[in-house]
Design an enzyme around this catalytic site. Sequence first.
Site, PDB file in Angstrom:
ATOM      1  N   ARG A 165       0.809  -1.230   0.000  1.00 25.51           N
ATOM      2  CA  ARG A 165       0.000   0.000   0.000  1.00 25.51           C
ATOM      3  C   ARG A 165       0.840   1.278   0.000  1.00 25.51           C
ATOM      4  NH1 ARG A 165      -3.148  -3.181   3.791  1.00 25.51           N
ATOM      5  NH2 ARG A 165      -5.005  -3.978   2.739  1.00 25.51           N
ATOM      6  N   LYS A 189       3.232  11.025 -11.731  1.00 28.49           N
ATOM      7  CA  LYS A 189       2.354  10.170 -12.530  1.00 28.49           C
ATOM      8  C   LYS A 189       3.076   8.857 -12.812  1.00 28.49           C
ATOM      9  CE  LYS A 189      -0.759  13.241 -15.061  1.00 28.49           C
ATOM     10  NZ  LYS A 189      -1.192  13.679 -16.409  1.00 28.49           N
ATOM     11  N   GLU A 239       9.439  17.117 -25.562  1.00 27.85           N
ATOM     12  CA  GLU A 239       8.856  17.539 -24.293  1.00 27.85           C
ATOM     13  C   GLU A 239       9.447  18.864 -23.819  1.00 27.85           C
ATOM     14  OE1 GLU A 239       6.341  16.194 -22.820  1.00 27.85           O
ATOM     15  OE2 GLU A 239       6.241  14.063 -23.319  1.00 27.85           O
ATOM     16  N   LYS A 269       7.508  22.508 -15.004  1.00 29.64           N
ATOM     17  CA  LYS A 269       6.627  21.417 -14.597  1.00 29.64           C
ATOM     18  C   LYS A 269       6.368  21.446 -13.100  1.00 29.64           C
ATOM     19  CE  LYS A 269       5.402  16.650 -15.143  1.00 29.64           C
ATOM     20  NZ  LYS A 269       5.642  15.355 -15.825  1.00 29.64           N
ATOM     21  N   GLU A 296      -4.393  16.892 -11.342  1.00 31.90           N
ATOM     22  CA  GLU A 296      -5.102  17.272 -12.560  1.00 31.90           C
ATOM     23  C   GLU A 296      -6.594  17.479 -12.301  1.00 31.90           C
ATOM     24  OE1 GLU A 296      -5.133  15.172 -16.774  1.00 31.90           O
ATOM     25  OE2 GLU A 296      -3.093  15.525 -16.117  1.00 31.90           O
ATOM     26  N   ARG A 320      -2.894  21.304 -14.709  1.00 34.25           N
ATOM     27  CA  ARG A 320      -1.911  20.280 -15.067  1.00 34.25           C
ATOM     28  C   ARG A 320      -2.235  19.634 -16.406  1.00 34.25           C
ATOM     29  NH1 ARG A 320       1.038  15.651 -11.306  1.00 34.25           N
ATOM     30  NH2 ARG A 320       2.243  14.772 -13.023  1.00 34.25           N
ATOM     31  N   ASN A 327      -0.421  17.930 -21.075  1.00 34.15           N
ATOM     32  CA  ASN A 327      -0.778  16.885 -22.037  1.00 34.15           C
ATOM     33  C   ASN A 327      -0.813  17.391 -23.477  1.00 34.15           C
ATOM     34  OD1 ASN A 327      -1.148  14.794 -20.103  1.00 34.15           O
ATOM     35  ND2 ASN A 327      -3.150  15.657 -19.572  1.00 34.15           N
ATOM     36  N   HIS A 374      -0.504  15.093 -26.515  1.00 37.58           N
ATOM     37  CA  HIS A 374      -0.599  13.702 -26.095  1.00 37.58           C
ATOM     38  C   HIS A 374      -1.870  13.008 -26.599  1.00 37.58           C
ATOM     39  CE1 HIS A 374       2.745  14.945 -23.658  1.00 37.58           C
ATOM     40  NE2 HIS A 374       2.865  13.759 -23.093  1.00 37.58           N
ATOM     41  N   HIS A 411      -0.865   9.919 -28.497  1.00 36.85           N
ATOM     42  CA  HIS A 411      -1.158   8.572 -28.013  1.00 36.85           C
ATOM     43  C   HIS A 411      -1.929   7.764 -29.059  1.00 36.85           C
ATOM     44  CE1 HIS A 411      -0.697   9.458 -23.416  1.00 36.85           C
ATOM     45  NE2 HIS A 411       0.449   9.403 -24.047  1.00 36.85           N
ATOM     46  N   HIS A 457       7.621   7.550 -27.885  1.00 37.69           N
ATOM     47  CA  HIS A 457       6.633   8.417 -27.236  1.00 37.69           C
ATOM     48  C   HIS A 457       6.865   9.891 -27.566  1.00 37.69           C
ATOM     49  CE1 HIS A 457       3.919  10.135 -24.313  1.00 37.69           C
ATOM     50  NE2 HIS A 457       4.913  10.745 -23.723  1.00 37.69           N
TER      51      HIS A 457
END
Length: 362
Positions: A116, A138, A180, A222, A232, A237, A241, A244, A248, A262
Site C-alpha cells: 500500500r 504520474k 517535451e 513542470k 489534474e 496540469r 498533455n 498527447h 497517443h 513516445h
Amino acid sequence: MITVPVALGDRSYDVRIEAGLLNRAADQLAPFARRRPFVIVTDANVAPHAERLAAQLPGSEVITLPAGEASKSWGHLERLTDRLLELGIERNDHVIALGGGVIGDLVGFATAILKRGCNFIQIPTTLLAQVDSSVGGKTAINSAAGKNLIGAFHQPRVVLIDPDLLDTLPARETAAGYAEVVKYGLIDDIAFFEWCESNGAALLAGDGDARAHAIAHSVAAKARIVAEDERETTGKRALLNLGHTFGHALEAETGFSDRLLHGEGVAAGMALAFAFSARQGLCPEEDAARVAAHLAAVGLPHDLASAGISASGARLVEHMLHDKKMDAGTLPFLLARGIGQTYLDKTVDLKEVAAFLDERPR
C-alpha cells in the site's frame, strides 16, 4: 548543483541537477539509506550505469528489466513486485528507478501499490524522463486498451538528474525527449519556444550549457504546474498533455512500438494540435506552420506522413476514445490560440477531428 523544489506539502521533494551527479550519487542518497541495502531497478540498455551506481552502494541489489515500452505491462509489473517482495522490501525502504520513462513509470507504480505504498527515488537517464516524466508523480503501465490506463499518483522522495548520462543516449532518443522540452514553450512561454528555435540544434548536438538550461527550465516549469494542480483536478496540469491526445492515438496505431517513440508521437501530436487549432480559426496559420517547421528542423515528426501513419481519421479517433481523460463521453483537447497560448477545450467534435485527420497528407 541546481535544485528545483516541487512544493506539495508533506509530499514535497527536490529535483537536483548537476553534471556528473551519478558519480556522486551515494552522497545524495545517504539521507535515504536505512540498515537495508538499496534496490536499483533498471533496464538492459542502462545496465552499465546501474553497475556504476551499485558500486557506490554496498550490498545493493540490481533488478534488470528488458528495455522498451513492452516492459510497462501487467506481466513485468507482477515479476517486479514479486521480486521486491522476495527481497523483503519494507514501506520505509527506497527503491531506485534508474532509467527512462518506462522504468520510472513502472517502478513508481510498483512502489505505489506494494504494501500500500513504498518509497522510490528517480534517477532519469533519458532527456524525456529528465525534463518530464520523472517529475510530478504520474506512474502507470499500459494495457491492451491503451497507454498509461493503469496507474496511480505517487511522488518520488527525490529526483537526481545527471545531464552527462545523455552522452550515451542514441540521437533518436534525445530528439524524442526534446519534444517535451519544446512543449513547455508552446504551453505558456513563447520566449522559451524562441530559445528552442535558436538553441535546439545545439542542445541535440550535445552542447552542455544548452542542455543544462533546457533541463532546469523544463523542470521548473513542470514543478510550478504540478504544485498548482497535483492530481489534474483544476485543469492546470492538463496543459502538460499538449500533443498527447493526438500522439497517443498515433502510438496506439503503431502498437506502442519502436516504430514511433513516445516523444516522436508527442511531437507529431503537438503539430497536429496547432494545425487543428488553425483549421478551427483559433490559431494563426503562421504559428502552426512555425511549430511544424521547428520540429521538422530538428528531425522530429511534424505530421502524419513523417510519423509514418496511414490510418484513417476514424481509426485514429477510435484510439482516442480509450484516452484516460474521457469525461462523461467527452474528450478534452489541448488546443492553442497561438504559441504560448495553450488551453483546454471540452467542446471538440470528434467527427471534426476525424475529418481534419483525413485531410492531412499521408
